[in-house]
Scaffold this active site. Structure first.
Site, PDB file in Angstrom:
ATOM      1  N   GLU B 142       0.858  -1.183   0.000  1.00 15.46           N
ATOM      2  CA  GLU B 142       0.000   0.000   0.000  1.00 15.46           C
ATOM      3  C   GLU B 142       0.889   1.227   0.000  1.00 15.46           C
ATOM      4  OE1 GLU B 142      -0.690   2.425   2.567  1.00 15.46           O
ATOM      5  OE2 GLU B 142       0.722   1.661   4.043  1.00 15.46           O
ATOM      6  N   ARG B 177      -5.499  -0.405   3.810  1.00 12.97           N
ATOM      7  CA  ARG B 177      -5.197  -0.050   2.420  1.00 12.97           C
ATOM      8  C   ARG B 177      -4.591  -1.229   1.659  1.00 12.97           C
ATOM      9  NH1 ARG B 177      -3.725   4.789   5.119  1.00 12.97           N
ATOM     10  NH2 ARG B 177      -1.541   4.182   5.186  1.00 12.97           N
ATOM     11  N   SER B 218       9.285   5.373   4.554  1.00 13.83           N
ATOM     12  CA  SER B 218       8.486   6.511   4.990  1.00 13.83           C
ATOM     13  C   SER B 218       9.323   7.759   4.787  1.00 13.83           C
ATOM     14  CB  SER B 218       8.127   6.313   6.462  1.00 13.83           C
ATOM     15  OG  SER B 218       7.398   7.400   6.933  1.00 13.83           O
ATOM     16  N   HIS B 298       6.472   8.640  17.834  1.00 12.15           N
ATOM     17  CA  HIS B 298       5.652   8.556  16.626  1.00 12.15           C
ATOM     18  C   HIS B 298       4.335   9.297  16.793  1.00 12.15           C
ATOM     19  CE1 HIS B 298       3.145   6.874  13.380  1.00 12.15           C
ATOM     20  NE2 HIS B 298       4.266   7.037  12.712  1.00 12.15           N
ATOM     21  N   PHE B 305       1.809  16.170  12.189  1.00  5.37           N
ATOM     22  CA  PHE B 305       1.375  15.990  10.808  1.00  5.37           C
ATOM     23  C   PHE B 305      -0.104  16.348  10.652  1.00  5.37           C
ATOM     24  CE2 PHE B 305      -0.448  13.120   7.551  1.00  5.37           C
ATOM     25  CZ  PHE B 305       0.165  13.683   6.441  1.00  5.37           C
ATOM     26  N   HIS B 319       4.464   7.484   2.488  1.00 11.53           N
ATOM     27  CA  HIS B 319       5.072   6.204   2.827  1.00 11.53           C
ATOM     28  C   HIS B 319       4.594   5.115   1.874  1.00 11.53           C
ATOM     29  CE1 HIS B 319       1.842   4.574   5.870  1.00 11.53           C
ATOM     30  NE2 HIS B 319       1.618   4.120   4.672  1.00 11.53           N
TER      31      HIS B 319
END
Lengths: 349, 349
Positions: B142, B177, B218, B298, B305, B319
């Site tokens: 994905e 995904r 990523s 993270h 983000f 990513h």
């Protein structure tokens, strides 16, 4: 390790879990258990709303409600809280838990209780009242405790504590602890409606809910915590928690949070106890999930909790989350300001 | 809005998504699209490992690999990176992407390529080499981009960009995904094994993988970012990102992260470019998910983000994540230190 979903509530799934069968959570947590006789529980929040100068009257009203719990068919557990809302009103809330909705009905319909609540005197006490009552079925609520004894809230009217459970430690685990999540996404339908009264005018207002309104009670108890744990709670957790709860109270509407009250437990005389919890109503569980898993304040609380949970001794952290059918909800407000509870987001019809 | 899973890759589900059909992500993101002719892609990471004093030799070796990509059946896209690992070695990695595994095989088996790689001269160059090659099928990877043009990585060998996709903005969306997630949890089986050679002795070492090793690339590209976006990247994102990537590199083993390299793109002469990405190998996707959704570094990257994504102009974030069958993996190391890549966590048999 066992599933958070009790054996007698298991059914063939149409919806799968996020986790695979061999998933192992990073630390142990537990849920409350009840046998099959528990079919549905009543979570009844009775509120008293007042300006500071009416504290004496409000305190008496709160005490009256608590005393009424001693009548026949009263709740098996209750506690009392205080909070000041963002309109500058103070609020006492007495929450009662019944393991048997029939008992709740008999209690509420008793002359002493229903007459008091329905009396026109309530309109003339000079303070506000509200009741927010949800009656989820056994498959419509879940609990989670980082401790195993003296369960608060709904856990106190249940029978037992589970073994270590599997469904926790990942986003979406609250949903997956709901037995009904095996087959149902618990989606919201409809909107909140004012079905009687006018919030702007005061008096009695009834709000009609909708299926799957989600109620979370998320608590902290530092009564027996030592200095180190108090420091942890007050310095590491509370600032983020307070910021997150204030955010939801003031800006939660856009996210689907109907009402958010960060409350502090009090004794029968209104003295503060070292126990607090949040009472949040959400349009649906997925709205709550999205906030919990993406908002910086909650993520900070969560990562702090992850860091310290295995060392917790006497700082008691837990939550309970329920959804309920529209027909099993009552939202009534008497002379409360129009931002109170479900009134804020309810449409006039 | 459309599903991240392309129409021709849809199948009847045995596993459900976290989200309901009406879920709307909080902002727009996109995935790469390819028609049915794309059946399987090759992601081939060719590494050169060296101490600083051998930089000249290493640079030549890296350039040789890049030049070999111009031979018949070479990759449709490639880029070059540099990083220093936690053993003090520098590494160039040249990654090539093939849309057709047959072409990759023909390329690799060509005399120029295979002889060079297999030659005993590689054992005597005074530097290390490695190749880490995974060949996921179309339903085993994905992508996710916060931009729509000039896709890097695997996106560059695909055909097109999607419309706004639905499966993003919640934990577990990467999994959802993957077309294969409709019916398969992508669980790991077995362990990493050394099947030839001895990492402690140097020389050639072959590592046998296992099904569903998960590879994430990523990336961040600030080539065309203005001062404000550079500041955002360097001040708001990079510190958390660097801390998170260092953590995974040095302490990821316990969490199921086999290898983590935070690399910086370079040109053919080894000059640094304003492009970087992380290359992470994980035992399985669920291990990566658990880290991503619970580790403070993270979560900080993620919340930053979320805050800035809708305003991004020229800071390109994306990513790609894949899983692959053991039979579609090659992990070979030549005179690399024993902490390199898959060797660190592989058992001797």
């Amino acid at each position: 390790m066992e599933s958070a979903i009790d054996k007698h509530l298991k059914c063939p799934r149409t919806l799968s879990r996020r986790i695979h069968d061999e998933y192992e959570p990073p630390f142990a947590m537990w849920v409350a258990r009840a046998d099959e006789s528990l079919q549905q529980v009543v979570m009844a929040y009775f509120g008293v709303q007042f300006k500071s100068e009416q504290k004496a009257i409000a305190l008496k009203a709160m005490q009256h409600i608590v005393q009424s719990f001693s009548l026949d068919n009263g709740p098996q557990n209750h506690d009392i809280t205080h909070h000041t809302d963002n309109q500058g009103y103070e609020n006492y809330i007495v929450v009662g838990y019944w393991r048997d909705p029939g008992a709740y009905c008999r209690w509420f319909r008793s002359t002493e209780v229903s007459h008091w609540w329905d009396s026109d005197e309530r309109l003339n006490d000079g303070i506000g009242y509200f009741r927010e009552i949800v009656i989820p079925r056994a498959d419509q609520f879940e609990t989670l405790y980082a401790f195993k004894e003296d369960l608060p809230g709904v856990g106190a009217v249940m029978d037992d504590i589970s073994d270590d459970i599997q469904e926790h430690g990942y986003w979406g685990s609250a949903r997956e602890r709901f037995p009904i999540s095996q087959t149902d996404r618990m989606l919201a339908n409809g909107e909140l409606h004012i079905i009687s009264g006018d919030p702007e005018k005061g008096g009695r207002v009834l709000v009609q809910g909708h299926d799957n309104i989600t109620l979370i009670r998320s608590g902290q108890d530092w009564v027996n915590a030592d200095e180190k744990e108090r420091e942890l709670y007050f310095n590491e957790m509370l600032p983020s928690l307070q910021a997150g709860m204030d955010f939801l109270r003031d800006e939660g509407q856009a996210l689907g949070c109907y009402s958010n009250r960060f409350v502090r437990n009090v004794d029968i005389d209104g003295n503060l106890l070292d126990i607090a919890y949040d009472i949040g109503y959400w349009r649906s569980l997925d709205k709550l999930e999205r906030w919990a898993e993406s908002h910086p304040t909650h993520l900070r609380i969560f990562t702090t909790f992850f860091k310290v949970v295995t060392g917790l001794q006497n700082l008691r952290l837990y939550h309970e989350v329920s959804v309920s059918d529209a027909k099993n909800q009552v939202f009534e407000y008497i002379n409360c300001h129009p931002q109170t509870g479900m009134m804020r987001d309810a449409q006039m019809t």
